[in-house]
Design a protein around this motif. Sequence first.
Motif, mmCIF file in Angstrom:
data_model
loop_
_atom_site.group_PDB
_atom_site.id
_atom_site.type_symbol
_atom_site.label_atom_id
_atom_site.label_comp_id
_atom_site.label_asym_id
_atom_site.label_seq_id
_atom_site.Cartn_x
_atom_site.Cartn_y
_atom_site.Cartn_z
ATOM 1 N N THR A 231 0.834 -1.212 0.000
ATOM 2 C CA THR A 231 0.000 0.000 0.000
ATOM 3 C C THR A 231 0.862 1.254 0.000
ATOM 4 O O THR A 231 0.569 2.227 -0.700
ATOM 5 N N SER B 275 1.087 4.098 -2.859
ATOM 6 C CA SER B 275 0.791 5.487 -2.477
ATOM 7 C C SER B 275 1.918 6.430 -2.899
ATOM 8 O O SER B 275 1.666 7.558 -3.335
ATOM 9 N N SER C 274 -2.234 4.922 1.835
ATOM 10 C CA SER C 274 -3.604 4.691 1.392
ATOM 11 C C SER C 274 -3.748 5.193 -0.038
ATOM 12 O O SER C 274 -3.173 6.217 -0.402
ATOM 13 N N THR D 16 -6.963 5.377 -1.216
ATOM 14 C CA THR D 16 -8.384 5.743 -1.227
ATOM 15 C C THR D 16 -8.557 7.258 -1.119
ATOM 16 O O THR D 16 -7.967 7.887 -0.246
ATOM 17 N N ARG E 251 -6.123 11.739 0.163
ATOM 18 C CA ARG E 251 -5.898 10.301 0.301
ATOM 19 C C ARG E 251 -5.730 9.999 1.784
ATOM 20 O O ARG E 251 -4.901 10.621 2.461
ATOM 21 N N ARG F 188 -7.303 7.398 5.437
ATOM 22 C CA ARG F 188 -8.030 6.271 6.033
ATOM 23 C C ARG F 188 -9.161 6.811 6.901
ATOM 24 O O ARG F 188 -8.944 7.723 7.707
#
Length: 364
Positions: free
Chosen positions: A58, A62, A248, A250, A260, A262
Motif C-alpha cells: 500500500t 501510495s 492509502s 483511497t 488520500r 483512512r
Amino acid sequence: MGDNKRMSSDSCKTFSGNDTPGYVGFANLPNQVHRKSVKKGFEFTLMVVGESGLGKSTLVNSLFLTDLYPERVVPNATEKTNQVVKLDASTVEIEERGVKLRLTVVDTPGFGDAIDNSDSFRAIIQYIDDQFERFLRDESGLNRRNIVDNRIHCCFYFISPFGHGLKPLDIEFMKQLHGKVNIVPVIAKADVLTKKEMLRLKKRVMEEIEENGIKTYALPDCDSDEDEEYKVQVKQLKQAIPFAVCGSTTLLEVKGRKVRGRLYPWGVVEVENPDHCDFIKLRTMLITHMQDLQEVTQDVHYENYRSERLAKGAPVPPRRQTIVDSDKNNISEKDRILQEKEAELRRMQEMLAHMQAQMQQKQQ
C-alpha cells in the motif's frame, strides 16, 4: 619572435557568441547533462522488507500513484507458517512532466512469517549479490553501452508499531545487510499510535540501531552555499528518521477537498498531512536524494563487492544465457561476434588465474 608571441596570446581569447572577450560558456554544462539525463530517463530499484500485514504494498502504491500488485494473493495463516521468502520484482515506467523513471520494486513476501526465521535474510542477501554479479559481468563484457542497472539502490525496512522497539530478527537483518544496501528504517502503520507513543518508539528504535552498530542510510550534509530552505528541509528529514508512515490509495472528501487517507469512526487520517504521519517526508527524501542513493550504491556498496570479488582472483563467470540467447535464429551476426570475443576473454582470464596459482605454488 614578437609576432609569434602576439599571435599566441591573441589565440587564447575565445568568442563564443558573446561580446565579452574570454567568454567560454562552460557554465551551461550542467544544463546539457540535465537535458541528456532527462531524455535518457532514470533507473531506480527499491526493495521493501518487512513482515506481512505492515502495509508495504500500500505504501509503495501510495508513493508512486500506481498499482504494482494488481494480482496479489494474500496467503492464510496456515500457508504463512510454512512459507519461504520469495522475491517478487515488479517494474513500471512512470512519466511526469516529460521525465521518465523506470522504477523496479522488489518485494519480499514471506519474510518473518515462518516459525523459524533464521534463514529469512539469506535469500535477500543472495538476490542483492546476484544483481552485483550481473552488473559486474555486464561491465566486464564488451557490450557495455546498454547495461541495465538492477542493483538495489534503497531498502525500506518496515518495523512493526506493535512492539517496544526492534525485534531480534530486525537487528540481525540490518546487521547482515547494512554493508550491501542503503537501509532506510520505516515504522509502519503510524496511525495506530498516539504522537507521544510514536516519539517514544522512534527514540527507542534509534537507540537500538546505534547500540548494535547498524549503519542506516545517512542523508548527505548540506554545502555552505545551499539556500536556507533546503538546509531546513534536510534537517527536518534527518530528525524524522525512522520515518513513521501510513499509506492509502483511497480518496476521501474532507471539508470540501479530496485527500488520500483512512476513514475511522473518530475521523480521517490524511496520508499527505505532515501532522498525521511522515509520508511526505519519506517521499521527499526518496525523490530529492535518489541520485545520492544511486551514487552511494555505486561508489560504496558495489565497489566493496567488486573489490572482494576481484581480490579472490576468480575470473568473472560468463553471462547466463536467457531464452532469447538460446534461440539461435534470433542471434544476429554482431551478437555472435561479441559472444565469441567474450568467450575468448574468459579463456584468457582462466589462463591468467591458472598461471597466478602456479606462481604462488612455486613461491611456497
